[in-house]
Write an enzyme that holds these catalytic residues in place. Structure first.
Site: not given
Ligand SMILES: *Cc1c(COP(=O)(O)O)cnc(C)c1O
Length: 441
Positions: A156, A251, A279
């Site tokens: 994601y 990511d 995060k």
């Molecule tokens: C949480 C997450 C996102 C999205 O971050 P948001 O601040 O919720 O937009 C993107 N990539 C990964 C791997 C994530 O865990």
């Protein structure tokens, strides 16, 4: 991120005040929540409304205390309400909450990120992980002049149009949009690939020579439940992408500063070209970032032509919380402690499930883990989907009723924080033992 699940009814765990709040919320907010992961759709029932968080605990409107294993879905690695972070925020508030002009704190946090994240020389701050991944993908296309992106199935990257794709019939194929509102055109250049398969990646490169700008991935998948890379997988992807002139993008919105100070790239010693962060980098406030070598980042506006901007990017409160959090992580090095606590939790959950003869596997990297109700290892999204989601929902509510707040989906990772203690972990394991007894009845 989450699958639709068989409806299960909520057990006798009643939350009358939260229920009232949820009804009210539903009248003015779609589904009563500002992010669908909070709606408890995958476990049936309704979410408690949170009033307070402190250390490893969450408190709800109905007077319950929970041991928190979601940590705001990743950011709260130090636990809630660290005095240093609160103080930094209070001080920042005194000097203004947003200027739309540069500040020294943005430089300090950028310097620190560049110091500790191996792939990063320059970094641009944004406000959410979605923005970080979206901007990094744009940069990859802009810097290489190539159109296509490889996305791993089950990973994601936020709700970026081009990345909201689901698999079609063949395993490695162009995907179809997985949300109405995302056009076929928006995903036409996104190629889907199963996680942990080097063969699939080779096939894609053979099919699209010279067309692929970037391979995007979570180096440790956390959004299909915790799925580590197989040994040698990241190294192979590094080698293939380098040979093909494709940028490798990790990511690390979830894994950055989590599995090691320098993220998965430090842990595995594999350096991507581009990195997305989020995060933890905001210390509980909205901040995220993307970074790379200077030569790549200098394609970004105003130095280069790849446009990207943000009114609240590098916000003074967010950088105060983020910088303080990152400094504490650097200075206190909680990672050995997180490893020990999380290993204890992994073992305890495994023992509890084994004693109850529940088919399962616990997968863990550092302080991220998932108890899959799946018989045998989970290597990819297809494996994860074969988990017993009904059993997960039962287990989730039995744990809630015992004061343990787990992620409300099988396809999420639990997070241990530095505020958790051995006693908290043992409390959780006992709760799991009781939960399995209640389920096996
Ligand atoms: C949480 C997450 C996102 C999205 O971050 P948001 O601040 O919720 O937009 C993107 N990539 C990964 C791997 C994530 O865990």
């Amino acid at each position: 991120m989450s699958l639709s699940t068989p409806a299960v009814s909520m057990p006798e765990f009643v939350l009358p005040l939260s229920h009232e709040a949820f009804l009210r919320a539903n009248r003015v907010i779609p589904g009563g929540v500002n992010s669908p992961a909070r709606a408890f759709g995958a476990v049936g029932g309704e979410p408690p409304f949170i009033t307070k968080a402190e250390g490893p605990y969450l408190y709800d409107l109905d007077g319950h205390q929970y041991l928190d294993y979601i940590g705001s879905w990743g950011p709260m690695i130090l636990g809630h309400g660290r005095p240093e972070v609160k103080r930094a925020l209070a001080e920042a508030v005194e000097t203004g909450t947003s200027y739309g002009a540069p500040t020294l704190r943005e430089v300090e946090i950028a310097e620190l990120v560049a110091q500790v994240v191996p792939s990063i020389e320059k970094v641009r701050f944004v406000s959410s992980g979605t923005e970080a991944a979206m901007s990094a993908a744009r940069l990859a296309r802009g810097a290489t002049g190539r159109p296509k992106l490889i996305k791993m199935i089950g990973c994601y990257h936020g709700h970026v149009d081009a990345l909201l794709v689901q698999a079609g019939s063949a395993a490695t194929t162009l995907g179809t949009p997985n949300s109405p509102g995302v056009t076929q055109g928006a995903v036409a250049d996104t190629i889907l690939c199963p996680f942990n398969s080097i063969e699939a990646v080779r096939e894609i490169f053979a099919a699209y020579p010279g067309e692929i700008a970037a391979l995007l991935m979570e180096p440790i998948a956390g959004n299909m439940g915790l799925v580590p890379p197989r040994p040698g997988y990241l190294e192979a992807l590094r080698e293939i992408t380098e040979r093909e002139g494709t940028l490798l993008m990790f990511d690390e919105v979830m894994t950055g500063f989590r599995v090691a100070l320098g993220g998965a790239q430090e842990l595995y010693g594999v350096t991507p070209d581009l990195t997305a962060l989020g995060k933890i980098i905001g210390g509980g406030l909205p901040a995220a970032a993307y970074g790379a070598r200077a030569e790549i980042m200098d394609h970004v506006s105003p130095v280069g032509p790849v446009y990207q901007a943000g009114t609240l990017a590098g916000n003074p409160l967010a950088t105060a919380a983020g910088l303080t959090t990152l400094r504490l992580l650097r200075d206190e090095n909680p990672y050995p402690k997180l490893e020990a606590l999380s290993a204890r939790l992994e073992e305890g959950l495994h023992r509890a499930a084994s004693d109850a003869k529940v088919p399962h596997v616990v997968q863990r990297v550092g302080s991220m883990l998932t108890l899959f109700f799946h018989d045998g290892p989970v290597y990819d999204y297809d494996d994860a989907k074969r988990s017993d989601l009904k059993l997960f929902a039962r287990f989730f509510w039995e744990m809630m009723a015992r004061g343990v707040y787990l992620p409300c989906s099988q396809f999420e990772a639990m997070f241990v924080s530095a505020a958790h203690t051995e006693a908290d972990i043992d409390f959780t394991i006992r709760a799991a033992e009781e939960a399995f007894k209640a389920i096996r009845g």
